[in-house]
Structure formats: structure tokens, C-alpha cells
Design a protein around this motif. Structure first.
Motif, mmCIF file in Angstrom:
data_model
loop_
_atom_site.group_PDB
_atom_site.id
_atom_site.type_symbol
_atom_site.label_atom_id
_atom_site.label_comp_id
_atom_site.label_asym_id
_atom_site.label_seq_id
_atom_site.Cartn_x
_atom_site.Cartn_y
_atom_site.Cartn_z
ATOM 1 N N GLY A 143 24.102 46.375 39.470
ATOM 2 C CA GLY A 143 24.474 45.659 40.677
ATOM 3 C C GLY A 143 25.967 45.381 40.746
ATOM 4 N N PRO A 144 26.457 44.900 41.890
ATOM 5 C CA PRO A 144 27.890 44.630 42.072
ATOM 6 C C PRO A 144 28.444 43.695 41.001
ATOM 7 N N ILE A 145 29.486 44.145 40.326
ATOM 8 C CA ILE A 145 30.085 43.388 39.226
ATOM 9 C C ILE A 145 30.966 42.266 39.778
ATOM 10 N N ILE A 146 30.764 41.069 39.241
ATOM 11 C CA ILE A 146 31.549 39.900 39.654
ATOM 12 C C ILE A 146 32.683 39.629 38.663
ATOM 13 N N GLU A 147 32.353 39.603 37.376
ATOM 14 C CA GLU A 147 33.348 39.277 36.361
ATOM 15 C C GLU A 147 33.008 39.974 35.053
ATOM 16 N N GLN A 148 34.040 40.353 34.310
ATOM 17 C CA GLN A 148 33.878 40.931 32.983
ATOM 18 C C GLN A 148 34.929 40.339 32.054
ATOM 19 N N ASP A 149 34.576 40.250 30.774
ATOM 20 C CA ASP A 149 35.547 39.808 29.776
ATOM 21 C C ASP A 149 35.287 40.589 28.489
ATOM 22 N N ILE A 150 36.301 40.629 27.632
ATOM 23 C CA ILE A 150 36.205 41.434 26.419
ATOM 24 C C ILE A 150 36.770 40.692 25.215
ATOM 25 N N LEU A 151 36.433 41.188 24.043
ATOM 26 C CA LEU A 151 36.963 40.677 22.778
ATOM 27 C C LEU A 151 37.199 41.866 21.859
ATOM 28 N N ARG A 152 38.363 41.901 21.204
ATOM 29 C CA ARG A 152 38.657 42.988 20.280
ATOM 30 C C ARG A 152 37.937 42.747 18.955
ATOM 31 N N VAL A 153 37.305 43.783 18.416
ATOM 32 C CA VAL A 153 36.595 43.708 17.141
ATOM 33 C C VAL A 153 37.030 44.886 16.276
ATOM 34 N N ASN A 154 36.506 44.920 15.040
ATOM 35 C CA ASN A 154 36.848 46.043 14.168
ATOM 36 C C ASN A 154 35.648 46.446 13.313
ATOM 37 N N HIS A 155 35.884 47.342 12.376
ATOM 38 C CA HIS A 155 34.794 47.913 11.594
ATOM 39 C C HIS A 155 34.129 46.896 10.676
ATOM 40 N N ARG A 156 34.749 45.753 10.449
ATOM 41 C CA ARG A 156 34.163 44.756 9.556
ATOM 42 C C ARG A 156 33.039 43.952 10.208
ATOM 43 N N TYR A 157 32.943 43.995 11.529
ATOM 44 C CA TYR A 157 31.911 43.229 12.233
ATOM 45 C C TYR A 157 30.543 43.862 12.038
ATOM 46 N N THR A 158 29.585 43.056 11.587
ATOM 47 C CA THR A 158 28.200 43.503 11.546
ATOM 48 C C THR A 158 27.576 43.352 12.934
ATOM 49 N N THR A 159 26.359 43.861 13.092
ATOM 50 C CA THR A 159 25.671 43.701 14.378
ATOM 51 C C THR A 159 25.521 42.229 14.729
ATOM 52 N N ASP A 169 32.357 30.127 47.373
ATOM 53 C CA ASP A 169 32.425 31.108 48.471
ATOM 54 C C ASP A 169 33.666 31.993 48.351
ATOM 55 N N GLN A 170 33.912 32.487 47.141
ATOM 56 C CA GLN A 170 35.075 33.339 46.919
ATOM 57 C C GLN A 170 34.727 34.822 46.836
ATOM 58 N N ILE A 171 33.457 35.165 47.029
ATOM 59 C CA ILE A 171 33.010 36.537 46.805
ATOM 60 C C ILE A 171 32.457 37.142 48.087
ATOM 61 N N ILE A 172 32.903 38.359 48.391
ATOM 62 C CA ILE A 172 32.298 39.170 49.441
ATOM 63 C C ILE A 172 31.737 40.425 48.775
ATOM 64 N N VAL A 173 30.465 40.713 49.029
ATOM 65 C CA VAL A 173 29.839 41.919 48.490
ATOM 66 C C VAL A 173 29.926 43.012 49.538
ATOM 67 N N HIS A 174 30.446 44.146 49.122
ATOM 68 C CA HIS A 174 30.529 45.310 50.013
ATOM 69 C C HIS A 174 30.004 46.526 49.255
ATOM 70 N N GLY A 175 28.840 47.016 49.686
ATOM 71 C CA GLY A 175 28.227 48.114 48.953
ATOM 72 C C GLY A 175 27.890 47.657 47.546
ATOM 73 N N ASN A 176 28.350 48.407 46.555
ATOM 74 C CA ASN A 176 28.076 48.027 45.169
ATOM 75 C C ASN A 176 29.335 47.474 44.489
ATOM 76 N N LYS A 177 30.237 46.918 45.296
ATOM 77 C CA LYS A 177 31.448 46.313 44.760
ATOM 78 C C LYS A 177 31.572 44.889 45.292
ATOM 79 N N THR A 178 32.457 44.130 44.655
ATOM 80 C CA THR A 178 32.759 42.783 45.142
ATOM 81 C C THR A 178 34.253 42.642 45.397
ATOM 82 N N ILE A 179 34.577 41.872 46.419
ATOM 83 C CA ILE A 179 35.961 41.460 46.677
ATOM 84 C C ILE A 179 36.010 39.971 46.377
ATOM 85 N N ILE A 180 36.868 39.579 45.470
ATOM 86 C CA ILE A 180 36.928 38.189 45.018
ATOM 87 C C ILE A 180 38.287 37.599 45.345
ATOM 88 N N PHE A 181 38.277 36.540 46.150
ATOM 89 C CA PHE A 181 39.526 35.884 46.553
ATOM 90 C C PHE A 181 39.788 34.665 45.685
#
Length: 288
Positions: free
Chosen positions: A235-251, A276-288
Motif C-alpha cells: 500500500g501507499p508508503i507514509i514513512e520509512q526509517d533505517i538503522l545501519r547494522v553490520n555482520h556482528r548483529y544476530t537475527t 491531515d498532512q497526507i494526500i493519497v494519490h494512486g499508490n503514493k502519498t504526498i505529505i505536507f
């Protein structure tokens, strides 16, 4: 000495880009003596693309009738074939939360709600397990346990829908609710169900993404908050975040680290939806 009270409202617009949209909207609001306090717009292509706009404006108490203003704007919207929504900023949306056994996303939302950082009402939390009942009820929120099994899934969803409609819920948050919702359920609440997926979509969709990430030896893990559609985790993505990891991390270490990202991504998405900051258009979002 009299004082003037302002009533703040929000207007979201999407339509095909064409001359005169901003002028028409501004003129309309001026006719009702509204004061524009914030205006954001975005065009995909000034020559025939899509146009998106979010406006916050104040109406003043003297002669104020928000219902009349909203009804009157339908004429402007019709002339530009707009999809639009106008609502009071002060209206507290009703948010239902669905959860299974993991509590980290649920508790993040409840903490923000109790602290006044998430201005919503939470009429109920629904779960397919009784695990978190005591935790939820400690916040004074009703906890509804609806078991879900292979042979009762349709009936369980009907029970949940009845509860949501009974409480006039505005939107639903899946705070690690480990069930796939049927098209009937999704169709009852279109663009009103927010899910958190414990992966940086489109990578590692479905179950056990941290195990898949470990096997792939990724250097970044993430989480994705998105609106639910009938296509699993697409579905349309609202927000994503990430974290850097390395080979030492177990599952398991990946899973623990990922929980923090899930909390952050989901709470941001919920806040943006609430404001009310999100407009959904197709499978994308516009976030103000």
C-alpha cells in the motif's frame, strides 16, 4: 472589550493542474473573511500534471458557520473536478488500535496519547490475543479480545467491524497486528488503515523479515508505515526509517534494533494522518 475567537480549519485538495486553482481557493476563503495561516502546494508537472494543496486557515467567530463554508466550497471543487477534504483542526479523530502480542508499537502510541502529543481519542484496542489486556486497561482504554482462527476469521472480522462502526472510528492503526485483513475489511475503511511493516519495503515483504535480512547480510535495516490495501505490504508508503547494522548483529539483535525504528516510523505516520498532512494519490502519498 470584546475578543475575537478564531476557529482553525484544514483543506486538502488534489486535481489536475490548471490555471486559476490557487486564485479560486484564495478568493473563496477571502469571501468568508478567512485568514490563511499556512499554504503548501505541489505539482507533478505544471503542464497538465496533478496538483496537490494543503491550507490551514482561521475563521472568526463573528458570523462563523463552518458547515456553511464547507458546503459552499463544493462549488469551487466541482469547477476544478477536485478531490478534497475540509475539517476542523480541533476535531479529535477516533483512532482504534489493533495489536497481537508484541507491545512496543502499541505502547509508543499510548505514551504519546497520554502525554498529549497525539491529540486523538482511542475508544478501543482490539487484539486476537488477551496478552496485553491489563496493559491497555491501565490506560483506561477498553480492550476487546477477538480470537482469530482459520475457521472463524470472517466472523472475527465482522465482530471487529461492528465494534469499529459502533464507536464511529475515523481510522485504524495496526500496531504489529499479525493478521492479514480481508478485502471486505479493507474496503470498509479505505485509506484509513495504517500498518507498520518491520522491513524497509519493498524489501523482505511478508513474515520474518529480520531472518531474511540476516541471511542476506544487509547493512541497513528499516521499517515502513503504509496504508493497507488488498496487496500485501504494497500500500501507499507514509514513512520509512533505517538503522545501519553490520555482520556482528544476530537475527535477534536485528529484531531488537528494529523495534525502535518501528516505533518511530509508525508514530510519525499516525501524527501526520491525524494532522491531515497526507494526500493519497494512486499508490503514493504526498505529505505536507
Amino acid at each position: 472589550m470584546s475578543t475575537q475567537t478564531n476557529i482553525r480549519a484544514r483543506l486538502l485538495i488534489s486535481c489536475h493542474d490548471q490555471p486559476g486553482i490557487v486564485s479560486a481557493v484564495s478568493t473563496f476563503l477571502h469571501q468568508y473573511k478567512a485568514n490563511i495561516v499556512q499554504s503548501d502546494q505541489y505539482s507533478t508537472d505544471p503542464s497538465g500534471g496533478m496538483f496537490f494543496m494543503r491550507i490551514e486557515f482561521d475563521l472568526f467567530e463573528e458570523g462563523y458557520d463552518f458547515t456553511i463554508v464547507r458546503q459552499a466550497f463544493a462549488n469551487v471543487a466541482s469547477s476544478f473536478k477536485m478531490e478534497w477534504k475540509m475539517d476542523l483542526a480541533s476535531r479529535r479523530k477516533k483512532m482504534a488500535v489493533f495489536v497481537s502480542k508484541e507491545d512496543h508499537c502499541l505502547l509508543e502510541l499510548l505514551w504519546k496519547w497520554r502525554a498529549g502529543e497525539l491529540p486523538v481519542d482511542i475508544p478501543l484496542v482490539i487484539s486476537n490475543h488477551p496478552t496485553l489486556q491489563q496493559e491497555v486497561e491501565s490506560y483506561g482504554i477498553p480492550f476487546i479480545h477477538i480470537p482469530v482462527k482459520k475457521d472463524n476469521k470472517a466472523e472475527a472480522e465482522r465482530q471487529a467491524i461492528d465494534k469499529l462502526l459502533q464507536h464511529d472510528v475515523d481510522f485504524i492503526v495496526l500496531a504489529r497486528y499479525m493478521q492479514i485483513l480481508s478485502p471486505d475489511f479493507v474496503g470498509t475503511f479505505p485509506k484509513r488503515i495504517i500498518n507498520i511493516h518491520h522491513s524497509f519495503l519493498p524489501a523482505f515483504i511478508g513474515a520474518n523479515p529480520y531472518a531474511k535480512a540476516f541471511e542476506r547480510g544487509v547493512k541497513l535495516i528499516g521499517a515502513t508505515a503504509h496504508y493497507v490495501t488488498n496487496d500485501l505490504d504494497e500500500g501507499p508508503i507514509i514513512e520509512q526509517d533505517i538503522l545501519r547494522v553490520n555482520h556482528r548483529y544476530t537475527t535477534e539483535q536485528l529484531r531488537v534494533a528494529g523495534r525502535q525504528i518501528e516505533r518511530i516510523a509508525l508514530s510519525r505516520a499516525v501524527a501526520w494522518h491525524t494532522n491531515d498532512q497526507i494526500i493519497v494519490h494512486g499508490n503514493k502519498t504526498i505529505i505536507f
